[in-house]
Design a protein around this motif. Structure first.
Motif, PDB file in Angstrom:
ATOM      1  N   GLU A 116       1.408  -2.076   0.492  1.00 17.53           N
ATOM      2  CA  GLU A 116       1.186  -1.333  -0.748  1.00 17.53           C
ATOM      3  C   GLU A 116      -0.305  -1.183  -1.028  1.00 17.53           C
ATOM      4  O   GLU A 116      -0.774  -0.131  -1.455  1.00 17.53           O
ATOM      5  CB  GLU A 116       1.859  -2.029  -1.931  1.00 17.53           C
ATOM      6  CG  GLU A 116       3.355  -1.946  -1.945  1.00 17.53           C
ATOM      7  CD  GLU A 116       3.881  -0.543  -2.180  1.00 17.53           C
ATOM      8  OE1 GLU A 116       3.166   0.306  -2.756  1.00 17.53           O
ATOM      9  OE2 GLU A 116       5.022  -0.287  -1.784  1.00 17.53           O
ATOM     10  N   THR A 117      -1.042  -2.255  -0.808  1.00 19.68           N
ATOM     11  CA  THR A 117      -2.482  -2.234  -1.080  1.00 19.68           C
ATOM     12  C   THR A 117      -3.186  -1.239  -0.180  1.00 19.68           C
ATOM     13  O   THR A 117      -4.021  -0.452  -0.633  1.00 19.68           O
ATOM     14  CB  THR A 117      -3.076  -3.645  -0.902  1.00 19.68           C
ATOM     15  OG1 THR A 117      -2.325  -4.568  -1.692  1.00 19.68           O
ATOM     16  CG2 THR A 117      -4.532  -3.679  -1.300  1.00 19.68           C
ATOM     17  N   GLU A 118      -2.834  -1.273   1.094  1.00 17.10           N
ATOM     18  CA  GLU A 118      -3.445  -0.340   2.046  1.00 17.10           C
ATOM     19  C   GLU A 118      -3.094   1.106   1.689  1.00 17.10           C
ATOM     20  O   GLU A 118      -3.946   1.987   1.730  1.00 17.10           O
ATOM     21  CB  GLU A 118      -2.962  -0.671   3.459  1.00 17.10           C
ATOM     22  CG  GLU A 118      -3.599   0.173   4.529  1.00 17.10           C
ATOM     23  CD  GLU A 118      -3.076  -0.193   5.908  1.00 17.10           C
ATOM     24  OE1 GLU A 118      -1.991   0.304   6.276  1.00 17.10           O
ATOM     25  OE2 GLU A 118      -3.742  -0.966   6.603  1.00 17.10           O
ATOM     26  N   ALA A 119      -1.849   1.349   1.316  1.00 18.65           N
ATOM     27  CA  ALA A 119      -1.420   2.705   0.951  1.00 18.65           C
ATOM     28  C   ALA A 119      -2.153   3.189  -0.301  1.00 18.65           C
ATOM     29  O   ALA A 119      -2.580   4.349  -0.363  1.00 18.65           O
ATOM     30  CB  ALA A 119       0.094   2.730   0.723  1.00 18.65           C
ATOM     31  N   LEU A 120      -2.310   2.315  -1.279  1.00 21.15           N
ATOM     32  CA  LEU A 120      -3.040   2.696  -2.487  1.00 21.15           C
ATOM     33  C   LEU A 120      -4.490   3.036  -2.155  1.00 21.15           C
ATOM     34  O   LEU A 120      -5.008   4.071  -2.580  1.00 21.15           O
ATOM     35  CB  LEU A 120      -2.985   1.577  -3.525  1.00 21.15           C
ATOM     36  CG  LEU A 120      -3.844   1.790  -4.775  1.00 21.15           C
ATOM     37  CD1 LEU A 120      -3.396   3.036  -5.542  1.00 21.15           C
ATOM     38  CD2 LEU A 120      -3.803   0.561  -5.657  1.00 21.15           C
ATOM     39  N   ALA A 121      -5.139   2.185  -1.383  1.00 18.17           N
ATOM     40  CA  ALA A 121      -6.544   2.414  -1.024  1.00 18.17           C
ATOM     41  C   ALA A 121      -6.709   3.744  -0.293  1.00 18.17           C
ATOM     42  O   ALA A 121      -7.657   4.492  -0.548  1.00 18.17           O
ATOM     43  CB  ALA A 121      -7.063   1.266  -0.172  1.00 18.17           C
ATOM     44  N   ALA A 122      -5.777   4.058   0.592  1.00 18.88           N
ATOM     45  CA  ALA A 122      -5.859   5.305   1.356  1.00 18.88           C
ATOM     46  C   ALA A 122      -5.627   6.535   0.468  1.00 18.88           C
ATOM     47  O   ALA A 122      -6.119   7.622   0.782  1.00 18.88           O
ATOM     48  CB  ALA A 122      -4.840   5.284   2.492  1.00 18.88           C
ATOM     49  N   SER A 123      -4.905   6.361  -0.630  1.00 19.87           N
ATOM     50  CA  SER A 123      -4.581   7.507  -1.485  1.00 19.87           C
ATOM     51  C   SER A 123      -5.671   7.840  -2.502  1.00 19.87           C
ATOM     52  O   SER A 123      -5.611   8.882  -3.145  1.00 19.87           O
ATOM     53  CB  SER A 123      -3.273   7.233  -2.239  1.00 19.87           C
ATOM     54  OG  SER A 123      -3.483   6.321  -3.298  1.00 19.87           O
ATOM     55  N   LEU A 124      -6.652   6.969  -2.647  1.00 22.61           N
ATOM     56  CA  LEU A 124      -7.671   7.178  -3.678  1.00 22.61           C
ATOM     57  C   LEU A 124      -8.688   8.242  -3.279  1.00 22.61           C
ATOM     58  O   LEU A 124      -9.177   8.259  -2.150  1.00 22.61           O
ATOM     59  CB  LEU A 124      -8.408   5.876  -3.968  1.00 22.61           C
ATOM     60  CG  LEU A 124      -7.581   4.741  -4.553  1.00 22.61           C
ATOM     61  CD1 LEU A 124      -8.417   3.478  -4.666  1.00 22.61           C
ATOM     62  CD2 LEU A 124      -6.993   5.127  -5.905  1.00 22.61           C
ATOM     63  N   THR A 125      -9.012   9.111  -4.216  1.00 16.31           N
ATOM     64  CA  THR A 125     -10.082  10.088  -4.014  1.00 16.31           C
ATOM     65  C   THR A 125     -11.421   9.372  -4.218  1.00 16.31           C
ATOM     66  O   THR A 125     -11.454   8.263  -4.776  1.00 16.31           O
ATOM     67  CB  THR A 125      -9.965  11.241  -5.037  1.00 16.31           C
ATOM     68  OG1 THR A 125     -10.204  10.702  -6.347  1.00 16.31           O
ATOM     69  CG2 THR A 125      -8.599  11.917  -4.969  1.00 16.31           C
ATOM     70  N   PRO A 126     -12.529   9.987  -3.816  1.00 20.73           N
ATOM     71  CA  PRO A 126     -13.833   9.351  -4.060  1.00 20.73           C
ATOM     72  C   PRO A 126     -14.081   9.051  -5.542  1.00 20.73           C
ATOM     73  O   PRO A 126     -14.639   8.009  -5.878  1.00 20.73           O
ATOM     74  CB  PRO A 126     -14.831  10.383  -3.523  1.00 20.73           C
ATOM     75  CG  PRO A 126     -14.073  11.110  -2.457  1.00 20.73           C
ATOM     76  CD  PRO A 126     -12.661  11.180  -2.972  1.00 20.73           C
TER      77      PRO A 126
END
Length: 197
Positions: free
Chosen positions: A46-56
């Motif tokens: 979940e953490t990795e998926a959230l980090a990957a989904s964040l815009t700058p």
């Protein structure tokens, strides 16, 4: 204490932990913690998926909260160590990762654990407290994304715990036994207690 290890330890300010007049002093090795987190982060988390989904722009909002947390953490460190620390141990994503790691260990019935002290578990629950504070501090889309990831993890946590009104943890955490701690994650007991609880 080993001089090599001592250089990586820092003292977090004492917290009252409901143990009568005793204070629990949390000592953490930043080197060990970060190594542990890195080893236990799995692809598809979940953490990795959230980090990957964040815009700058969203990453920037998380970075502001991390910077604020870093300032707080450095207040409890020796000055020579604080000068070298660049990231908070309990930043937004690192705290989410710690919560996810606890849940994963519970789902796997505490793999490779010879012991897991109840006070380690209490510390993990304080990490969940911090996640709630981060949720309140975030705004707009970053908050929604964070809340969704946290919600999925919370559902997994509910699946490996059951509501006991805080009876088990109230033996160790005064706010529970006094009825002043009522957040739902504090009033749940693991389905399977870890070794040497």
């Amino acid at each position: 204490m080993d001089r090599y290890l001592e250089q990586y330890l820092y003292k977090v300010p004492q917290r009252r932990c409901g143990l009568g007049d005793r204070d629990v002093l949390f000592w953490w090795s930043d080197l060990w913690r970060r190594g542990l987190v890195a080893r236990r982060t799995r692809r598809g988390s979940e953490t990795e998926a959230l980090a990957a989904s964040l815009t700058p722009e969203e990453r920037q909002e998380f970075a502001v909260l991390d910077l604020q947390r870093l300032v707080l953490e450095k207040e409890g460190m020796a000055p020579e160590y604080a000068a070298r620390v660049e990231e908070p141990a309990y930043g937004v994503l690192s705290s989410l990762r710690l919560w996810e790691n606890l849940i994963y260990d519970m789902e796997q019935e505490w793999p490779g654990q010879d012991f897991y002290l109840v006070y380690e578990y209490l510390l993990d629950l304080t990490v969940r407290d911090g996640l709630e504070e981060y949720c309140e501090a975030l705004h707009g889309k970053p908050r929604a994304k964070f809340r969704r990831a946290l919600g999925r993890l919370d559902e997994r946590y509910r699946a490996v715990t059951y509501e006991d009104g805080g009876a088990e943890l109230g033996q160790y955490w005064r706010p529970l036994s006094e009825g002043t701690e009522t957040r739902w994650w504090w009033t749940r007991r693991p389905n399977d207690l870890p070794p040497n609880w």
